[in-house]
Enzyme design. Sequence first.
Site, PDB file in Angstrom:
ATOM      1  N   THR A   1       3.748  13.106 -28.557  1.00 27.46           N
ATOM      2  CA  THR A   1       2.765  12.729 -27.533  1.00 27.46           C
ATOM      3  C   THR A   1       3.192  11.409 -26.900  1.00 27.46           C
ATOM      4  O   THR A   1       3.653  10.504 -27.602  1.00 27.46           O
ATOM      5  CB  THR A   1       1.379  12.567 -28.196  1.00 27.46           C
ATOM      6  OG1 THR A   1       0.979  13.846 -28.697  1.00 27.46           O
ATOM      7  CG2 THR A   1       0.335  12.071 -27.202  1.00 27.46           C
ATOM      8  N   GLY A   2       3.015  11.313 -25.578  1.00 26.61           N
ATOM      9  CA  GLY A   2       3.261  10.033 -24.919  1.00 26.61           C
ATOM     10  C   GLY A   2       4.081  10.172 -23.651  1.00 26.61           C
ATOM     11  O   GLY A   2       4.528  11.269 -23.279  1.00 26.61           O
TER      12      GLY A   2
ATOM     13  N   ASP B   1       9.472  12.766 -30.850  1.00 23.45           N
ATOM     14  CA  ASP B   1       8.244  12.026 -30.560  1.00 23.45           C
ATOM     15  C   ASP B   1       8.602  10.622 -30.083  1.00 23.45           C
ATOM     16  O   ASP B   1       9.730  10.157 -30.280  1.00 23.45           O
ATOM     17  CB  ASP B   1       7.376  11.957 -31.834  1.00 23.45           C
ATOM     18  CG  ASP B   1       5.900  11.759 -31.521  1.00 23.45           C
ATOM     19  OD1 ASP B   1       5.558  11.387 -30.373  1.00 23.45           O
ATOM     20  OD2 ASP B   1       5.079  11.965 -32.435  1.00 23.45           O
TER      21      ASP B   1
ATOM     22  N   GLY C   1      -0.194   4.547 -30.300  1.00 26.63           N
ATOM     23  CA  GLY C   1      -0.636   3.955 -29.039  1.00 26.63           C
ATOM     24  C   GLY C   1      -1.390   4.959 -28.171  1.00 26.63           C
ATOM     25  O   GLY C   1      -2.261   4.593 -27.388  1.00 26.63           O
TER      26      GLY C   1
ATOM     27  N   GLU D   1       0.471  13.634 -35.252  1.00 25.32           N
ATOM     28  CA  GLU D   1       1.904  13.305 -35.188  1.00 25.32           C
ATOM     29  C   GLU D   1       2.497  13.181 -36.588  1.00 25.32           C
ATOM     30  O   GLU D   1       3.616  13.635 -36.844  1.00 25.32           O
ATOM     31  CB  GLU D   1       2.098  11.994 -34.412  1.00 25.32           C
ATOM     32  CG  GLU D   1       1.831  12.139 -32.920  1.00 25.32           C
ATOM     33  CD  GLU D   1       1.875  10.824 -32.169  1.00 25.32           C
ATOM     34  OE1 GLU D   1       2.139  10.867 -30.954  1.00 25.32           O
ATOM     35  OE2 GLU D   1       1.639   9.764 -32.775  1.00 25.32           O
TER      36      GLU D   1
HETATM   37  C1  5RP Z   1       0.957   8.460 -29.416  1.00 23.72           C
HETATM   38  C2  5RP Z   1       2.201   7.788 -29.829  1.00 23.72           C
HETATM   39  C3  5RP Z   1       3.265   7.648 -28.795  1.00 23.72           C
HETATM   40  O1  5RP Z   1       4.365   8.381 -29.192  1.00 23.72           O
HETATM   41  C4  5RP Z   1       3.607   6.199 -28.654  1.00 23.72           C
HETATM   42  O2  5RP Z   1       2.404   5.498 -28.285  1.00 23.72           O
HETATM   43  C5  5RP Z   1       4.678   5.955 -27.610  1.00 23.72           C
HETATM   44  O3  5RP Z   1       4.218   6.359 -26.366  1.00 23.72           O
HETATM   45  P1  5RP Z   1       5.007   6.068 -25.030  1.00 23.72           P
HETATM   46  O4  5RP Z   1       6.243   6.896 -25.062  1.00 23.72           O
HETATM   47  O5  5RP Z   1       4.025   6.468 -23.950  1.00 23.72           O
HETATM   48  O6  5RP Z   1       5.304   4.591 -24.980  1.00 23.72           O
HETATM   49  O7  5RP Z   1       2.390   7.369 -30.945  1.00 23.72           O
HETATM   50  O8  5RP Z   1      -0.008   8.417 -30.433  1.00 23.72           O
END
Ligand code: 5RP
Length: 229
Positions: free
Chosen positions: A28-29, A84, A99, A106
């Site tokens: 996710t992200g 991820d 985040g 995850e």
């Molecule tokens: C979501 C996460 C994301 O993988 C992490 O926040 C990184 O996100 P991004 O690639 O948008 O910086 O742990 O829970």
Amino acid sequence: MNVEALKEQAGIEACRFVESGMAVGLGTGSTVKYTILELGRRVREEGLNIVGVPTSLATAALAEEHGIPLVALDDVDGLDVVIDGTDEFDPAFHLIKGGGAALLREKIVAQSSKRMVVVADGTKEVKTLGAFPLPIEITPFASGTTVRALTDLLGCDVTVRQIEGQDVVTDNGNLIADAHAGATLNDPVAVEQAVLLVAGVVQVGLFTNMCDVVVMASPNGVTTLVKPS
Ligand code: 5RP
């Protein structure tokens, strides 16, 4: 080069860890989004034959939109790889994640994967974890009590995450407490274990000894870093 372009480079490069026949965990992200778009393209245009297990409702919607067949984690015999994002990674490849509030799913998906590949831009590489507030998924029941227990345990401010004045609610119906420890988490394994002992904690966004590979994009190019043995 802007950070968005770096995220795209890392996200696409990580797709080389995916082959036909694999069951793939989809993170996710905003970085792994580019992995999902590229895998979808390969499914549609090149006949890549994979099934995906999403780590959030948002990722499930994105993957479906881009044509990646999805299955439930319970319906496969483990995953070949999960790709991820991360909020931070340290020299031992311990991670802070969550985040995007998806840390519970995850971590379940990562624990079920033979290999964890993380996609990151260079800003995520740190010497010591903790400058990024540590996300901790907690039950809504007695959340104030849990936040106080975490404050005492960690010796730092712990705040319930809100967006526009509303508590963030995870895909699992829980809350996120963010621990503002600063870059002080020298022993993330011990912190992970201690936080998990607090009764109201569902999961903590420390992913220790899980990540095998980091695909990192920086202005100098994309580097594949393999976990030091
Ligand atoms: C979501 C996460 C994301 O993988 C992490 O926040 C990184 O996100 P991004 O690639 O948008 O910086 O742990 O829970």
